[in-house]
Design an enzyme around this catalytic site. Sequence first.
Site, PDB file in Angstrom:
ATOM      1  N   GLU A   1       0.825  -1.216   0.000  1.00 35.78           N
ATOM      2  CA  GLU A   1       0.000   0.000   0.000  1.00 35.78           C
ATOM      3  C   GLU A   1       0.855   1.261   0.000  1.00 35.78           C
ATOM      4  O   GLU A   1       0.520   2.250  -0.652  1.00 35.78           O
ATOM      5  CB  GLU A   1      -0.965   0.009   1.191  1.00 35.78           C
ATOM      6  CG  GLU A   1      -2.092  -1.015   1.095  1.00 35.78           C
ATOM      7  CD  GLU A   1      -3.016  -0.773  -0.096  1.00 35.78           C
ATOM      8  OE1 GLU A   1      -3.013   0.327  -0.680  1.00 35.78           O
ATOM      9  OE2 GLU A   1      -3.749  -1.715  -0.465  1.00 35.78           O
TER      10      GLU A   1
ATOM     11  N   LEU B   1      11.267   4.685  -7.460  1.00 42.96           N
ATOM     12  CA  LEU B   1       9.847   4.746  -7.079  1.00 42.96           C
ATOM     13  C   LEU B   1       9.422   6.169  -6.712  1.00 42.96           C
ATOM     14  O   LEU B   1       8.239   6.492  -6.741  1.00 42.96           O
ATOM     15  CB  LEU B   1       9.583   3.851  -5.865  1.00 42.96           C
ATOM     16  CG  LEU B   1       9.158   2.410  -6.120  1.00 42.96           C
ATOM     17  CD1 LEU B   1       8.991   1.675  -4.802  1.00 42.96           C
ATOM     18  CD2 LEU B   1       7.845   2.336  -6.904  1.00 42.96           C
ATOM     19  N   GLY B   2      10.403   6.999  -6.343  1.00 40.03           N
ATOM     20  CA  GLY B   2      10.079   8.382  -5.982  1.00 40.03           C
ATOM     21  C   GLY B   2       9.475   8.497  -4.590  1.00 40.03           C
ATOM     22  O   GLY B   2       9.248   7.490  -3.911  1.00 40.03           O
TER      23      GLY B   2
ATOM     24  N   ASP C   1      -9.340   5.978  -1.373  1.00 40.79           N
ATOM     25  CA  ASP C   1      -8.326   6.626  -2.208  1.00 40.79           C
ATOM     26  C   ASP C   1      -9.019   7.309  -3.386  1.00 40.79           C
ATOM     27  O   ASP C   1     -10.258   7.381  -3.438  1.00 40.79           O
ATOM     28  CB  ASP C   1      -7.277   5.598  -2.680  1.00 40.79           C
ATOM     29  CG  ASP C   1      -7.871   4.562  -3.629  1.00 40.79           C
ATOM     30  OD1 ASP C   1      -9.101   4.555  -3.844  1.00 40.79           O
ATOM     31  OD2 ASP C   1      -7.083   3.758  -4.177  1.00 40.79           O
TER      32      ASP C   1
ATOM     33  N   TYR D   1      -6.119   6.310   4.738  1.00 39.49           N
ATOM     34  CA  TYR D   1      -6.294   5.313   3.683  1.00 39.49           C
ATOM     35  C   TYR D   1      -5.505   4.034   3.998  1.00 39.49           C
ATOM     36  O   TYR D   1      -6.056   2.920   3.975  1.00 39.49           O
ATOM     37  CB  TYR D   1      -5.851   5.874   2.314  1.00 39.49           C
ATOM     38  CG  TYR D   1      -5.693   4.769   1.328  1.00 39.49           C
ATOM     39  CD1 TYR D   1      -6.812   4.187   0.739  1.00 39.49           C
ATOM     40  CD2 TYR D   1      -4.437   4.202   1.067  1.00 39.49           C
ATOM     41  CE1 TYR D   1      -6.686   3.103  -0.112  1.00 39.49           C
ATOM     42  CE2 TYR D   1      -4.302   3.126   0.226  1.00 39.49           C
ATOM     43  CZ  TYR D   1      -5.432   2.584  -0.361  1.00 39.49           C
ATOM     44  OH  TYR D   1      -5.309   1.497  -1.179  1.00 39.49           O
TER      45      TYR D   1
END
Length: 352
Positions: free
Chosen positions: A36, A79-80, A137, A119
Amino acid sequence: MQLSEIVDPLISWYARCARELPWREKITPYRVWVSEIMLQQTRVEAVKGYFVRFINELPEVSALAQVPEERLLKLWEGLGYYSRARNLQKAARVICEQHGGSLPASYEQLIALPGIGPYTAGAISSIAFGLPEPAVDGNVLRVVSRLRASSADIAQMKVRREIEQDLRAIMPSGAAAGLFNQSLMELGATVCGPNGPPNCDACPLNVFCEGRAQGIATQLPVKAPAKPRRIEERTILVIERDGLIALRRRPSRGLLAGLWELPSLAGKVEQHAQLVAHVRNMGLEPIKLEPLPPSKHIFTHLEWHMTGVRVLVDDSETSQPLVWASPLQVTKKYALPSAFEAYIAPIKNINF
Ligand code: SF4
């Protein structure tokens, strides 16, 4: 339409149509959590490989808590949003110190951990622990807005909270809690998507959907436009010395904090004399300068418009805190943000 009507059709659709994804096999709280966090702001296809590699190397919370940060960031490279990786580790340490090494089976305790918001706490609570907590989300906001033909602005926290409350009221419990949340997200990702018109013919909720009935689904949800991104020009220096590339560490706070980077100058600097002066200021003696193609990288609130210059320098010493990395070290050891990909990718393939 009563929102409660969607629960059963959605769950049965999910049983038939869910995509096979690595984190949906062998569901554990740790795997759900890692996936997640990785999936935030990142496409499913991009996450798959990262997830498998991450879990193979760090199969449990204690391994994540102990891994050196340099290695953690390398696993995350590309992935940032690197604060996600750092927060994962911070949370893993808290879990080891305060929860005996296992994620707590409580929404309140989960949301108290670093990097876990409503979330993610909802997703872990429901998918891993069967607790009736919603996980709202962007996909879920879109689907619910369309189902209700609602033109409320989903950028507003108030609207998001209302949707959360309404979903909490209809959440099933036990295994169905996780299936319900996943099915709603899956529908938003695959059938009722963000780009282009929704595929209403394939939707298990089409008989309930007011947005479809009114012919306005494509115009929903309403979302106030975000502020335009700031544009920053940068000149990236690919400095080579004896087959090694100069890297430096970014400051420990702010954008891309603490990551390795190619040296750069603010602004678009193309004048030879200015570039030479800058490189000399770094304590290096340039032998040759070659322009590299421009490149662009988009962050959430900022765009870098980059110009690249390849700089060959002689072997005199530098006073700057640079490291000199081989192409292999650039590939295997140092975590460089994907903002530099246009300039780093060719280096990784070079055999000096
Ligand atoms: Fe989305 Fe169409 Fe399904 Fe409505 S019927 S939820 S608009 S895909």
